[in-house]
Scaffold this motif. Structure first.
Motif, PDB file in Angstrom:
ATOM      1  N   HIS A 104     -28.854  19.284 -23.118  1.00 25.57           N
ATOM      2  CA  HIS A 104     -27.907  18.224 -23.463  1.00 25.57           C
ATOM      3  C   HIS A 104     -27.939  17.947 -24.966  1.00 25.57           C
ATOM      4  CE1 HIS A 104     -26.523  14.064 -23.989  1.00 25.57           C
ATOM      5  NE2 HIS A 104     -25.762  14.279 -22.937  1.00 25.57           N
ATOM      6  N   GLU A 105     -29.124  17.830 -25.540  1.00 35.44           N
ATOM      7  CA  GLU A 105     -29.241  17.523 -26.960  1.00 35.44           C
ATOM      8  C   GLU A 105     -28.795  18.699 -27.821  1.00 35.44           C
ATOM      9  OE1 GLU A 105     -29.952  14.478 -28.190  1.00 35.44           O
ATOM     10  OE2 GLU A 105     -29.805  13.972 -26.070  1.00 35.44           O
ATOM     11  N   LEU A 106     -29.085  19.922 -27.397  1.00 35.39           N
ATOM     12  CA  LEU A 106     -28.635  21.097 -28.152  1.00 35.39           C
ATOM     13  C   LEU A 106     -27.116  21.167 -28.188  1.00 35.39           C
ATOM     14  CD1 LEU A 106     -31.024  24.018 -27.089  1.00 35.39           C
ATOM     15  CD2 LEU A 106     -31.060  22.679 -29.192  1.00 35.39           C
ATOM     16  N   VAL A 107     -26.487  20.964 -27.034  1.00 29.16           N
ATOM     17  CA  VAL A 107     -25.026  21.025 -26.978  1.00 29.16           C
ATOM     18  C   VAL A 107     -24.412  19.908 -27.823  1.00 29.16           C
ATOM     19  CG1 VAL A 107     -23.025  20.770 -25.452  1.00 29.16           C
ATOM     20  CG2 VAL A 107     -24.946  22.216 -24.759  1.00 29.16           C
ATOM     21  N   ALA A 108     -24.996  18.709 -27.750  1.00 30.45           N
ATOM     22  CA  ALA A 108     -24.482  17.599 -28.555  1.00 30.45           C
ATOM     23  C   ALA A 108     -24.575  17.925 -30.044  1.00 30.45           C
ATOM     24  CB  ALA A 108     -25.240  16.320 -28.231  1.00 30.45           C
ATOM     25  N   TRP A 109     -25.680  18.523 -30.462  1.00 31.47           N
ATOM     26  CA  TRP A 109     -25.824  18.897 -31.874  1.00 31.47           C
ATOM     27  C   TRP A 109     -24.819  19.968 -32.263  1.00 31.47           C
ATOM     28  CZ3 TRP A 109     -27.343  23.524 -34.312  1.00 31.47           C
ATOM     29  CH2 TRP A 109     -27.588  23.416 -35.690  1.00 31.47           C
ATOM     30  N   LEU A 110     -24.666  20.980 -31.421  1.00 34.23           N
ATOM     31  CA  LEU A 110     -23.719  22.050 -31.717  1.00 34.23           C
ATOM     32  C   LEU A 110     -22.289  21.530 -31.806  1.00 34.23           C
ATOM     33  CD1 LEU A 110     -25.168  24.857 -29.425  1.00 34.23           C
ATOM     34  CD2 LEU A 110     -25.047  24.930 -31.916  1.00 34.23           C
ATOM     35  N   ALA A 111     -21.990  20.522 -30.985  1.00 33.13           N
ATOM     36  CA  ALA A 111     -20.642  19.950 -30.987  1.00 33.13           C
ATOM     37  C   ALA A 111     -20.408  19.036 -32.181  1.00 33.13           C
ATOM     38  CB  ALA A 111     -20.397  19.180 -29.691  1.00 33.13           C
ATOM     39  N   GLY A 112     -21.432  18.826 -32.986  1.00 32.95           N
ATOM     40  CA  GLY A 112     -21.268  18.011 -34.174  1.00 32.95           C
ATOM     41  C   GLY A 112     -21.590  16.564 -33.970  1.00 32.95           C
ATOM     42  N   SER A 113     -22.116  16.206 -32.783  1.00 29.24           N
ATOM     43  CA  SER A 113     -22.467  14.818 -32.541  1.00 29.24           C
ATOM     44  C   SER A 113     -23.644  14.435 -33.425  1.00 29.24           C
ATOM     45  CB  SER A 113     -22.846  14.588 -31.076  1.00 29.24           C
ATOM     46  OG  SER A 113     -21.759  14.888 -30.230  1.00 29.24           O
ATOM     47  N   THR A 114     -23.635  13.204 -33.887  1.00 28.86           N
ATOM     48  CA  THR A 114     -24.747  12.694 -34.673  1.00 28.86           C
ATOM     49  C   THR A 114     -25.810  12.168 -33.735  1.00 28.86           C
ATOM     50  OG1 THR A 114     -23.266  12.089 -36.464  1.00 28.86           O
ATOM     51  CG2 THR A 114     -25.446  11.063 -36.452  1.00 28.86           C
ATOM     52  N   ALA A 115     -26.946  12.807 -33.740  1.00 30.55           N
ATOM     53  CA  ALA A 115     -28.014  12.377 -32.841  1.00 30.55           C
ATOM     54  C   ALA A 115     -28.510  10.995 -33.243  1.00 30.55           C
ATOM     55  CB  ALA A 115     -29.181  13.366 -32.898  1.00 30.55           C
ATOM     56  N   PRO A 116     -28.819  10.153 -32.275  1.00 28.88           N
ATOM     57  CA  PRO A 116     -29.330   8.836 -32.619  1.00 28.88           C
ATOM     58  C   PRO A 116     -30.657   8.949 -33.371  1.00 28.88           C
ATOM     59  CG  PRO A 116     -29.643   9.277 -30.284  1.00 28.88           C
ATOM     60  CD  PRO A 116     -28.783  10.373 -30.821  1.00 28.88           C
ATOM     61  N   ARG A 117     -30.873   8.033 -34.295  1.00 33.76           N
ATOM     62  CA  ARG A 117     -32.097   8.052 -35.066  1.00 33.76           C
ATOM     63  C   ARG A 117     -33.289   7.847 -34.144  1.00 33.76           C
ATOM     64  NH1 ARG A 117     -35.525   4.330 -37.349  1.00 33.76           N
ATOM     65  NH2 ARG A 117     -34.360   2.641 -36.337  1.00 33.76           N
ATOM     66  N   LEU A 118     -34.348   8.610 -34.377  1.00 33.12           N
ATOM     67  CA  LEU A 118     -35.567   8.393 -33.612  1.00 33.12           C
ATOM     68  C   LEU A 118     -36.152   7.039 -33.978  1.00 33.12           C
ATOM     69  CD1 LEU A 118     -37.364  11.854 -33.899  1.00 33.12           C
ATOM     70  CD2 LEU A 118     -36.229  10.918 -31.893  1.00 33.12           C
ATOM     71  N   ALA A 119     -36.584   6.288 -32.971  1.00 38.42           N
ATOM     72  CA  ALA A 119     -37.260   5.023 -33.238  1.00 38.42           C
ATOM     73  C   ALA A 119     -38.603   5.310 -33.891  1.00 38.42           C
ATOM     74  CB  ALA A 119     -37.450   4.241 -31.944  1.00 38.42           C
ATOM     75  N   GLN A 120     -39.010   4.445 -34.784  1.00 40.39           N
ATOM     76  CA  GLN A 120     -40.308   4.565 -35.424  1.00 40.39           C
ATOM     77  C   GLN A 120     -41.375   3.919 -34.548  1.00 40.39           C
ATOM     78  OE1 GLN A 120     -40.715   6.443 -38.330  1.00 40.39           O
ATOM     79  NE2 GLN A 120     -38.645   6.913 -37.617  1.00 40.39           N
ATOM     80  N   PRO A 121     -42.628   4.335 -34.683  1.00 37.93           N
ATOM     81  CA  PRO A 121     -43.694   3.733 -33.868  1.00 37.93           C
ATOM     82  C   PRO A 121     -43.684   2.210 -33.978  1.00 37.93           C
ATOM     83  CG  PRO A 121     -44.522   5.638 -35.056  1.00 37.93           C
ATOM     84  CD  PRO A 121     -43.137   5.402 -35.563  1.00 37.93           C
ATOM     85  N   GLY A 122     -43.729   1.546 -32.832  1.00 40.02           N
ATOM     86  CA  GLY A 122     -43.717   0.090 -32.801  1.00 40.02           C
ATOM     87  C   GLY A 122     -42.345  -0.522 -32.624  1.00 40.02           C
ATOM     88  N   GLU A 123     -41.274   0.264 -32.878  1.00 44.96           N
ATOM     89  CA  GLU A 123     -39.924  -0.257 -32.694  1.00 44.96           C
ATOM     90  C   GLU A 123     -39.529  -0.225 -31.222  1.00 44.96           C
ATOM     91  OE1 GLU A 123     -37.756   0.972 -36.917  1.00 44.96           O
ATOM     92  OE2 GLU A 123     -37.220   1.981 -35.056  1.00 44.96           O
ATOM     93  N   PRO A 124     -38.749  -1.193 -30.753  1.00 45.31           N
ATOM     94  CA  PRO A 124     -38.294  -1.160 -29.361  1.00 45.31           C
ATOM     95  C   PRO A 124     -37.196  -0.130 -29.162  1.00 45.31           C
ATOM     96  CG  PRO A 124     -37.315  -3.019 -30.503  1.00 45.31           C
ATOM     97  CD  PRO A 124     -38.301  -2.409 -31.465  1.00 45.31           C
ATOM     98  N   LEU A 125     -37.067   0.362 -27.946  1.00 45.63           N
ATOM     99  CA  LEU A 125     -35.964   1.234 -27.558  1.00 45.63           C
ATOM    100  C   LEU A 125     -34.924   0.372 -26.856  1.00 45.63           C
ATOM    101  CD1 LEU A 125     -37.882   4.359 -26.195  1.00 45.63           C
ATOM    102  CD2 LEU A 125     -36.901   4.020 -28.466  1.00 45.63           C
ATOM    103  N   VAL A 126     -33.675   0.475 -27.292  1.00 42.64           N
ATOM    104  CA  VAL A 126     -32.615  -0.386 -26.771  1.00 42.64           C
ATOM    105  C   VAL A 126     -31.404   0.462 -26.400  1.00 42.64           C
ATOM    106  CG1 VAL A 126     -31.130  -2.375 -27.216  1.00 42.64           C
ATOM    107  CG2 VAL A 126     -33.397  -2.254 -28.276  1.00 42.64           C
ATOM    108  N   ILE A 127     -30.868   0.267 -25.198  1.00 39.73           N
ATOM    109  CA  ILE A 127     -29.640   0.940 -24.793  1.00 39.73           C
ATOM    110  C   ILE A 127     -28.663  -0.096 -24.260  1.00 39.73           C
ATOM    111  CG2 ILE A 127     -30.773   3.126 -24.239  1.00 39.73           C
ATOM    112  CD1 ILE A 127     -30.526   2.393 -21.286  1.00 39.73           C
ATOM    113  N   GLU A 128     -27.364   0.191 -24.465  1.00 44.08           N
ATOM    114  CA  GLU A 128     -26.305  -0.651 -23.922  1.00 44.08           C
ATOM    115  C   GLU A 128     -25.964  -0.142 -22.520  1.00 44.08           C
ATOM    116  OE1 GLU A 128     -24.790  -3.210 -25.388  1.00 44.08           O
ATOM    117  OE2 GLU A 128     -25.559  -3.067 -27.441  1.00 44.08           O
TER     118      GLU A 128
END
Length: 301
Positions: free
Chosen positions: A195-219
């Motif tokens: 999924h991530e490879l195809v998204a990258w190949l399609a030109g999608s901007t991958a979400p920034r990796l969270a840094q240690p200690g940061e929360p993970l948030v999804i809508e």
């Protein structure tokens, strides 16, 4: 995002077929004709994404001589062990780049258990990067990014942003993920990885990796929206442990439909976290946590 696929034979790779296509995967294709190479070069210059799964049938001059302007690496010998013995495994500590860096984690990393029974020796071209290696030291994944935005940054203002055969994103895998070549396709990381490879190949901007200690948030919206009474959703950590993300609700533009977020505070390890959505969504959402750069310091404490 949803990915719509169609399977065609080598003869089906034409300029007309490429017109409404964002990503092409060449799965152990032996070689391309001159018109097909020209069509791919033109399509890549417009921002297409190409994946080459090099296999035992892929000829070293599959994209012309020498190697073709669309190839990120040149092909060497096809390596295979006697009696289908395992000859290599992916080496997660070598993973890098916008896609592979998120798959380094886990104790032990899931990719380290994937068996490889055969692979092509790759030699990365000067304009490409090795994203991952096998535990033999040979490249497993080589990628080249010449998408329009990247190419524009590399050119003088007076030059064309993307030249013929230089645009788009191209990725080469040293072995096609089939049952004949190993257990890559049944590894638990395989589906989110593709999924991530195809998204990258399609030109999608991958979400920034969270840094240690940061929360993970999804809508959570649409089919991913939880039941009104739900207070949390399950999350699977990179080590396989079961975690929970708390749900928060805020009044949106439409007061009758609150804005719902799932929040995982203090993710304990670097790697990928899979948020398990309601059954109606029929999918999971994956977010990544970067490794702590302080762990790479060698000075004494």
């Amino acid at each position: 995002p949803r990915v719509l696929t169609r399977l065609v034979g080598p003869e089906g790779l034409t300029s007309a077929a490429l017109m409404d296509t964002q990503v092409v995967i060449l799965a152990n294709v032996s070689r391309l004709s001159a018109p097909q190479i020209e069509a791919l070069e033109t399509w890549l210059a417009r921002g297409g994404g190409l994946a080459v799964w090099a296999g035992d049938q892929t000829e070293p001059d599959w994209a012309g001589k020498p190697a073709g302007s669309i190839a990120p690496a040149s092909l060497g010998e096809w390596r295979v062990g006697p009696l289908r013995e395992v000859i290599a495994h992916p080496a997660p500590p070598t993973f890098t780049g916008p896609v592979m860096d998120a798959f380094r984690g886990g104790e032990p990393p899931a990719w380290a258990s994937a068996d490889v029974l055969g692979y092509r020796r790759l030699e990365a071209n000067a304009n490409a990067a090795v994203w991952a290696r096998l535990d033999t030291g040979d490249p497993w994944i080589v990628a080249r990014d010449r998408s329009p935005a990247t190419a524009q940054a590399d050119h003088d203002p007076g030059e064309a942003a993307v030249g013929q055969g230089q645009g788009g994103r191209v990725l080469m895998l040293a072995s096609p993920p089939t049952a004949e070549t190993g257990t890559v396709a049944v590894n638990p990381e395989f589906v989110p990885w593709v999924h991530e490879l195809v998204a990258w190949l399609a030109g999608s901007t991958a979400p920034r990796l969270a840094q240690p200690g940061e929360p993970l948030v999804i809508e959570l919206e649409g089919t991913a929206a939880p039941e009104p009474a739900a207070t949390e959703i399950p999350v699977r950590g990179p080590d396989g442990w079961a975690l929970t993300a708390k749900l928060t609700r805020e009044t949106g533009v439409d007061a009758a439909t609150p804005r719902v977020r799932a929040v995982l505070n203090d993710p304990p390890l670097p790697g990928l976290y899979r948020f398990e959505l309601p059954p109606a969504a029929n999918r999971v959402m994956v977010l990544g946590v970067d490794s702590d750069p302080r762990e790479a310091r060698v000075e004494p404490l």
